[in-house]
Every structure is written in structure tokens, then in C-alpha cells.
Design a protein around this motif. Structure first.
Motif, PDB file in Angstrom:
ATOM      1  N   SER A  73      29.185  49.126  46.172  1.00 11.88           N
ATOM      2  CA  SER A  73      29.673  48.001  46.975  1.00 11.88           C
ATOM      3  C   SER A  73      29.577  46.698  46.196  1.00 11.88           C
ATOM      4  CB  SER A  73      28.874  47.890  48.270  1.00 11.88           C
ATOM      5  OG  SER A  73      29.032  49.037  49.054  1.00 11.88           O
ATOM      6  N   VAL A  74      28.450  46.471  45.547  1.00 11.34           N
ATOM      7  CA  VAL A  74      28.281  45.255  44.743  1.00 11.34           C
ATOM      8  C   VAL A  74      29.256  45.258  43.572  1.00 11.34           C
ATOM      9  CG1 VAL A  74      26.675  44.028  43.229  1.00 11.34           C
ATOM     10  CG2 VAL A  74      25.912  44.850  45.438  1.00 11.34           C
ATOM     11  N   GLY A  75      29.475  46.405  42.963  1.00 18.29           N
ATOM     12  CA  GLY A  75      30.424  46.494  41.867  1.00 18.29           C
ATOM     13  C   GLY A  75      31.830  46.120  42.291  1.00 18.29           C
ATOM     14  N   HIS A  76      32.235  46.560  43.481  1.00 13.90           N
ATOM     15  CA  HIS A  76      33.556  46.187  43.974  1.00 13.90           C
ATOM     16  C   HIS A  76      33.603  44.713  44.382  1.00 13.90           C
ATOM     17  CE1 HIS A  76      34.449  50.478  44.018  1.00 13.90           C
ATOM     18  NE2 HIS A  76      35.713  50.137  44.172  1.00 13.90           N
ATOM     19  N   LEU A  77      32.491  44.194  44.928  1.00 12.47           N
ATOM     20  CA  LEU A  77      32.451  42.775  45.281  1.00 12.47           C
ATOM     21  C   LEU A  77      32.532  41.867  44.056  1.00 12.47           C
ATOM     22  CD1 LEU A  77      29.785  42.702  48.127  1.00 12.47           C
ATOM     23  CD2 LEU A  77      32.225  42.274  48.321  1.00 12.47           C
ATOM     24  N   ILE A  78      32.108  42.359  42.916  1.00 10.42           N
ATOM     25  CA  ILE A  78      32.215  41.592  41.673  1.00 10.42           C
ATOM     26  C   ILE A  78      33.543  41.878  40.977  1.00 10.42           C
ATOM     27  CG2 ILE A  78      31.229  41.350  39.346  1.00 10.42           C
ATOM     28  CD1 ILE A  78      28.500  41.935  40.642  1.00 10.42           C
ATOM     29  N   GLY A  79      33.968  43.131  40.968  1.00 12.89           N
ATOM     30  CA  GLY A  79      35.152  43.529  40.210  1.00 12.89           C
ATOM     31  C   GLY A  79      36.469  43.060  40.796  1.00 12.89           C
ATOM     32  N   ILE A  80      36.606  43.103  42.108  1.00 15.07           N
ATOM     33  CA  ILE A  80      37.886  42.727  42.717  1.00 15.07           C
ATOM     34  C   ILE A  80      38.192  41.246  42.542  1.00 15.07           C
ATOM     35  CG2 ILE A  80      39.107  42.557  44.921  1.00 15.07           C
ATOM     36  CD1 ILE A  80      37.864  45.281  45.617  1.00 15.07           C
ATOM     37  N   PRO A  81      37.246  40.323  42.787  1.00 13.54           N
ATOM     38  CA  PRO A  81      37.562  38.911  42.493  1.00 13.54           C
ATOM     39  C   PRO A  81      37.804  38.655  41.009  1.00 13.54           C
ATOM     40  CG  PRO A  81      35.694  39.027  43.957  1.00 13.54           C
ATOM     41  CD  PRO A  81      35.982  40.429  43.509  1.00 13.54           C
ATOM     42  N   ALA A  82      37.119  39.394  40.145  1.00  8.59           N
ATOM     43  CA  ALA A  82      37.365  39.227  38.711  1.00  8.59           C
ATOM     44  C   ALA A  82      38.790  39.639  38.355  1.00  8.59           C
ATOM     45  CB  ALA A  82      36.362  40.054  37.905  1.00  8.59           C
ATOM     46  N   VAL A  83      39.262  40.741  38.910  1.00  5.56           N
ATOM     47  CA  VAL A  83      40.634  41.192  38.650  1.00  5.56           C
ATOM     48  C   VAL A  83      41.638  40.206  39.230  1.00  5.56           C
ATOM     49  CG1 VAL A  83      42.317  42.984  39.223  1.00  5.56           C
ATOM     50  CG2 VAL A  83      40.065  43.621  38.395  1.00  5.56           C
ATOM     51  N   LEU A  84      41.383  39.731  40.438  1.00  3.77           N
ATOM     52  CA  LEU A  84      42.298  38.767  41.044  1.00  3.77           C
ATOM     53  C   LEU A  84      42.337  37.463  40.252  1.00  3.77           C
ATOM     54  CD1 LEU A  84      41.573  39.298  44.837  1.00  3.77           C
ATOM     55  CD2 LEU A  84      43.595  39.987  43.557  1.00  3.77           C
ATOM     56  N   GLY A  85      41.170  37.012  39.782  1.00 10.77           N
ATOM     57  CA  GLY A  85      41.134  35.796  38.972  1.00 10.77           C
ATOM     58  C   GLY A  85      41.839  35.971  37.644  1.00 10.77           C
ATOM     59  N   LEU A  86      41.616  37.099  36.985  1.00 12.25           N
ATOM     60  CA  LEU A  86      42.290  37.349  35.710  1.00 12.25           C
ATOM     61  C   LEU A  86      43.802  37.504  35.893  1.00 12.25           C
ATOM     62  CD1 LEU A  86      39.746  39.786  34.047  1.00 12.25           C
ATOM     63  CD2 LEU A  86      40.240  37.434  33.384  1.00 12.25           C
ATOM     64  N   THR A  87      44.199  38.060  37.034  1.00 14.86           N
ATOM     65  CA  THR A  87      45.632  38.188  37.312  1.00 14.86           C
ATOM     66  C   THR A  87      46.260  36.804  37.537  1.00 14.86           C
ATOM     67  OG1 THR A  87      45.258  40.350  38.302  1.00 14.86           O
ATOM     68  CG2 THR A  87      47.336  39.256  38.832  1.00 14.86           C
ATOM     69  N   ASN A  88      45.559  35.951  38.270  1.00 12.00           N
ATOM     70  CA  ASN A  88      46.097  34.611  38.511  1.00 12.00           C
ATOM     71  C   ASN A  88      46.123  33.765  37.237  1.00 12.00           C
ATOM     72  OD1 ASN A  88      46.649  34.968  41.198  1.00 12.00           O
ATOM     73  ND2 ASN A  88      44.654  34.250  41.873  1.00 12.00           N
ATOM     74  N   LEU A  89      45.202  34.024  36.308  1.00 14.88           N
ATOM     75  CA  LEU A  89      45.211  33.309  35.034  1.00 14.88           C
ATOM     76  C   LEU A  89      46.270  33.847  34.068  1.00 14.88           C
ATOM     77  CD1 LEU A  89      41.388  32.916  34.365  1.00 14.88           C
ATOM     78  CD2 LEU A  89      43.027  31.125  34.967  1.00 14.88           C
ATOM     79  N   GLY A  90      46.822  35.003  34.385  1.00 20.81           N
ATOM     80  CA  GLY A  90      47.854  35.587  33.524  1.00 20.81           C
ATOM     81  C   GLY A  90      47.306  36.499  32.448  1.00 20.81           C
ATOM     82  N   VAL A  91      46.011  36.820  32.508  1.00 17.45           N
ATOM     83  CA  VAL A  91      45.419  37.715  31.509  1.00 17.45           C
ATOM     84  C   VAL A  91      45.839  39.155  31.760  1.00 17.45           C
ATOM     85  CG1 VAL A  91      43.229  38.567  30.571  1.00 17.45           C
ATOM     86  CG2 VAL A  91      43.480  36.151  31.186  1.00 17.45           C
ATOM     87  N   LEU A  92      45.890  39.556  33.010  1.00 17.70           N
ATOM     88  CA  LEU A  92      46.311  40.927  33.356  1.00 17.70           C
ATOM     89  C   LEU A  92      47.765  40.957  33.728  1.00 17.70           C
ATOM     90  CD1 LEU A  92      43.318  42.152  35.522  1.00 17.70           C
ATOM     91  CD2 LEU A  92      43.843  42.744  33.195  1.00 17.70           C
TER      92      LEU A  92
END
Length: 92
Positions: A73-92
Motif C-alpha cells: 500500500s505504501v509502495g503504491h502511495l509513493i509510486g503512483i504520484p511519482a508516475v503522475l508527476g513524471l508524466t506531467n513533467l514529460g519524462v514518461l
């Protein structure tokens, strides 16, 4: 029976979301594995209850099923915002 007006509306609605893809999966897996290494060491009672049959139990501190679910649960709580942030920055 479907009305033909529904098909006309569906074709005119603009697409506002992105397609799901696999590009963020390694980041969520990495966050989950990192939390699995850390969380069972800081939980107050990580060995209460049935044990999770993980490979290399000494590396993961031999967590119980509850500690494993908390780690995921903690891994998903950290990983999903990281993916969303990287997507919004254009990295992913």
C-alpha cells in the motif's frame, strides 16, 4: 434498445484523457520493492500473524501478511504520484 442519438454524441465528444501504457510500471514496482525493504523494519509488530512466503525472507525481514500488504500500500502511495508527476513533467 439504443437510440441513434447516443452514437452521434459519442463521436463528437473530445477525448480528454491519455491511454494507459506500461511506461510507469517499473517505477511503481521499484517503489513497492523499496517499501518492502523498509516498512517491515519500522512496523511495531511485523511478525504477528501468518508469514508471507517470500523468497529471501532474511532480506525482507520475514514479514507477516499484514506487514506485506501495508508495504504494498505504501509502495503504491509513493509510486503512483511519482508516475503522475513524471508524466506531467514529460519524462514518461
Amino acid at each position: 434498445m439504443m437510440s441513434s442519438i447516443l452514437f452521434a454524441v459519442q463521436s463528437t465528444v473530445a477525448k480528454t484523457s491519455t491511454e494507459w501504457n506500461w511506461s510507469g510500471t517499473p517505477y511503481i514496482i521499484g517503489a513497492c520493492v523499496l517499501s518492502l525493504l523498509i516498512i517491515p523494519r519500522i512496523v511495531r509488530f511485523p511478525h504477528v500473524g501468518p508469514k508471507m512466503p517470500l523468497p529471501f525472507p532474511e532480506v525482507f525481514n520475514n514479514p507477516s501478511v499484514g506487514a506485506f500488504l501495508a508495504s504494498m500500500s505504501v509502495g503504491h502511495l509513493i509510486g503512483i504520484p511519482a508516475v503522475l508527476g513524471l508524466t506531467n513533467l514529460g519524462v514518461l
